[in-house]
Scaffold this motif. Sequence first.
Motif, PDB file in Angstrom:
ATOM      1  N   ASP A  33      45.045  24.246   9.595  1.00 30.60           N
ATOM      2  CA  ASP A  33      43.660  24.369   9.188  1.00 30.60           C
ATOM      3  C   ASP A  33      43.569  25.048   7.827  1.00 30.60           C
ATOM      4  O   ASP A  33      42.774  24.664   6.982  1.00 30.60           O
TER       5      ASP A  33
ATOM      6  N   GLU B  76      31.692  21.240  10.903  1.00 32.22           N
ATOM      7  CA  GLU B  76      32.981  21.645  10.338  1.00 32.22           C
ATOM      8  C   GLU B  76      32.917  23.118   9.928  1.00 32.22           C
ATOM      9  O   GLU B  76      32.019  23.505   9.177  1.00 32.22           O
TER      10      GLU B  76
ATOM     11  N   ASN C 239      39.014  34.645   8.280  1.00 30.48           N
ATOM     12  CA  ASN C 239      39.205  35.006   6.871  1.00 30.48           C
ATOM     13  C   ASN C 239      39.924  36.342   6.747  1.00 30.48           C
ATOM     14  O   ASN C 239      40.847  36.491   5.941  1.00 30.48           O
TER      15      ASN C 239
ATOM     16  N   GLU D  16      44.421  22.572   5.238  1.00 32.11           N
ATOM     17  CA  GLU D  16      43.331  21.608   5.149  1.00 32.11           C
ATOM     18  C   GLU D  16      42.200  22.174   4.300  1.00 32.11           C
ATOM     19  O   GLU D  16      41.657  21.494   3.431  1.00 32.11           O
ATOM     20  N   ASP D  17      41.845  23.427   4.541  1.00 32.49           N
ATOM     21  CA  ASP D  17      40.782  24.062   3.770  1.00 32.49           C
ATOM     22  C   ASP D  17      41.183  24.221   2.306  1.00 32.49           C
ATOM     23  O   ASP D  17      40.368  24.018   1.407  1.00 32.49           O
TER      24      ASP D  17
ATOM     25  N   ALA E 199      34.785  24.598   7.947  1.00 32.99           N
ATOM     26  CA  ALA E 199      35.001  24.685   6.497  1.00 32.99           C
ATOM     27  C   ALA E 199      33.672  24.605   5.756  1.00 32.99           C
ATOM     28  O   ALA E 199      33.483  25.268   4.725  1.00 32.99           O
TER      29      ALA E 199
ATOM     30  N   ARG F 266      32.099  27.956   6.049  1.00 35.53           N
ATOM     31  CA  ARG F 266      32.844  28.883   5.191  1.00 35.53           C
ATOM     32  C   ARG F 266      32.387  28.721   3.735  1.00 35.53           C
ATOM     33  O   ARG F 266      32.182  29.704   3.026  1.00 35.53           O
ATOM     34  N   ARG F 267      32.236  27.480   3.297  1.00 31.51           N
ATOM     35  CA  ARG F 267      31.794  27.233   1.920  1.00 31.51           C
ATOM     36  C   ARG F 267      30.374  27.761   1.697  1.00 31.51           C
ATOM     37  O   ARG F 267      30.096  28.406   0.686  1.00 31.51           O
TER      38      ARG F 267
ATOM     39  N   ASP G  37      41.022  20.810   0.535  1.00 32.23           N
ATOM     40  CA  ASP G  37      39.770  20.074   0.703  1.00 32.23           C
ATOM     41  C   ASP G  37      39.219  19.671  -0.660  1.00 32.23           C
ATOM     42  O   ASP G  37      39.016  20.496  -1.538  1.00 32.23           O
TER      43      ASP G  37
END
Length: 197
Positions: free
Chosen positions: A182, A112, A151, A185-186, A114, A117-118, A189
């Motif tokens: 998306d 994923e 981003n 969604e992010d 995401a 990204r985290r 989350d």
Amino acid sequence: MDEKTEELRDIFMEVSEEGTVTERQEAGRGSLAGDEAGETERVAAVVAEMRDRYEFATDLDDDALVRVVRGYYGGETDTAVADDLGVSRDTVIRARLDLHLVRERDLDAPFELAALRRLLGDGATVAEAADELGVSESTVRKYRRVVTARNEARRVSERFRSEFEDALGVISEDFTTEATEDGLEDATDGMETNVSF
């Protein structure tokens, strides 16, 4: 023709020196379809603005970057654009991502995005992210470029992409819906969404 329209036509005919009500319409010079030089100039201006704002990963000049933009919107593959420019496909991909031009297949990560990204947001190194995601460091580096491009594009509300589309007269909805979905969604989350009315 209704009565009012007939009256207006008669008035026009009385005051006009012309013998007919309509004129033949011809395509004038400077139509949007044939202004390739103007398009190139507008795209180049956007590229120059992005170069001032961001650090690009390649050393391609502005003319080559304009070619990357035209290739992207012209439906050409990265390989075809690379062959035309005499550079590697990876160079074109990096340049395309520098320009915030993300293809849907760029998002096909074996994890994923995401999660990456985290991890990156939490300050994880490439090696730590690779370990956590169970992939190679080169895979993390590849998708880090995609995450960075997305981003940056989100921070400016896809402004540069919109300017490219305006300059080239492109109407695009292929990526917009998916990117918006998306993004939501992010943003949501991990949030509780159990709401009763």
